[in-house]
Design an enzyme around this catalytic site. Structure first.
Site, PDB file in Angstrom:
ATOM      1  N   GLU A 200      37.905  44.336  36.379  1.00  0.00           N
ATOM      2  CA  GLU A 200      39.038  43.253  35.637  1.00  0.00           C
ATOM      3  C   GLU A 200      40.623  43.490  36.111  1.00  0.00           C
ATOM      4  OE1 GLU A 200      40.571  41.912  31.873  1.00  0.00           O
ATOM      5  OE2 GLU A 200      38.968  42.411  31.110  1.00  0.00           O
TER       6      GLU A 200
ATOM      7  N   ASP B 105      42.489  41.730  38.481  1.00  0.00           N
ATOM      8  CA  ASP B 105      44.612  41.374  37.958  1.00  0.00           C
ATOM      9  C   ASP B 105      44.994  41.842  39.003  1.00  0.00           C
ATOM     10  OD1 ASP B 105      46.042  40.162  35.454  1.00  0.00           O
ATOM     11  OD2 ASP B 105      46.828  43.211  35.927  1.00  0.00           O
TER      12      ASP B 105
ATOM     13  N   ASP C  61      39.174  36.918  32.007  1.00  0.00           N
ATOM     14  CA  ASP C  61      38.686  37.862  31.920  1.00  0.00           C
ATOM     15  C   ASP C  61      37.968  38.612  33.148  1.00  0.00           C
ATOM     16  OD1 ASP C  61      40.761  39.167  30.143  1.00  0.00           O
ATOM     17  OD2 ASP C  61      39.567  39.906  29.005  1.00  0.00           O
TER      18      ASP C  61
ATOM     19  N   GLU D 227      38.826  37.857  36.204  1.00  0.00           N
ATOM     20  CA  GLU D 227      39.507  38.310  37.182  1.00  0.00           C
ATOM     21  C   GLU D 227      38.613  39.374  37.789  1.00  0.00           C
ATOM     22  OE1 GLU D 227      43.864  38.152  34.765  1.00  0.00           O
ATOM     23  OE2 GLU D 227      42.473  39.842  34.300  1.00  0.00           O
TER      24      GLU D 227
END
Length: 239
Positions: free
Chosen positions: A48, A52, A121, A124
């Site tokens: 994640e 991101d 989440d 990502e």
């Protein structure tokens, strides 16, 4: 998770993993380790974090190249909205990722498969997994991310829950009229536990918008939204 389940998910994602373990890793919520000791320290949080960072560059580059008339401030606002939890969770829902999450029974019983924070989440994490699976090829991750996000970016004003209409109206009012909008409660109805507020917003003593809400804050947002529409004030001039 069986191989055919991966196949169905990959079909939904529009990407075939060379390393299926990366996809599985992206789907492991931290709660899963509470009931499966072998996954106590294995979850999708590292993926994640990577996803991101990849997402941030994908979106920033797209905005820079396609919104050439937008200021740095507008680009920053747009980016924060595009990579926000509601938008990413919406994409995860459209892809049906929630069905494939590895969650604890407790997390599942409390609605974890459709919880926006978890779905945002995991999107990502999946993007991070695609980046690694491609051999850390940013062009592959960019093509994938852009394919899923382009519509959201170009229709961001349809996600009205993301837009701060009060700030937009205030900036317009101060720029065009040199004054700050004034909000006034004109009516309160309903019992204390279910109040409804009606608010009018004025600029230079002229009513420009009206809105309702369960509290003053939401009613002011509603009034500002109404005013922006009536005055033709856009959230972002380039859209």
């Amino acid at each position: 998770m069986k191989e055919n389940v991966y196949d169905k998910l990959e079909e939904r994602l529009g990407y075939t993993f060379k390393d299926k373990e990366l996809l599985k890793h992206a789907l492991i919520h931290r709660s899963y380790g509470n009931e499966h000791w072998e996954y106590k320290k294995i979850n999708n949080e590292r993926l994640e974090l990577l996803g991101d960072a990849v997402l941030d560059l994908v979106v920033t580059e797209y905005l820079y190249k396609n919104f050439t008339k937008s200021s740095e401030g507008d680009l920053a606002k747009l980016k924060s909205m595009v990579v926000s939890e509601p938008v990413l969770a919406k994409i995860s829902r459209e892809l049906g990722i929630g069905k494939y999450l590895l969650l604890s029974k407790g997390e599942e019983l409390t609605g974890g498969r459709d919880r926006s924070s978890i779905l945002g989440d995991v999107f990502e994490a999946v993007l991070g997994a695609i980046y690694l699976d491609s051999g850390s090829d940013f062009l592959v991750a960019k093509a994938y991310g852009t394919k899923l996000l382009e519509y959201q970016i170009n229709h961001i004003e349809e996600n009205e829950e993301l837009i701060d209409f009060k700030t937009i109206l205030q900036e317009h009012s101060q720029k065009s009229h040199k004054v700050t909008p004034v909000y006034e409660v004109v009516k309160e109805t309903g019992p204390d536990h279910r109040k409804n507020f009606e608010i009018v917003v004025s600029i230079n003593d002229e009513a420009v918008g009206r809105g309702n809400g369960r509290n003053k804050k939401s009613a002011e947002q509603s009034a500002a939204k109404d005013a922006c529409k009536k005055l033709g004030v856009k959230a972002f001039e380039a859209l």
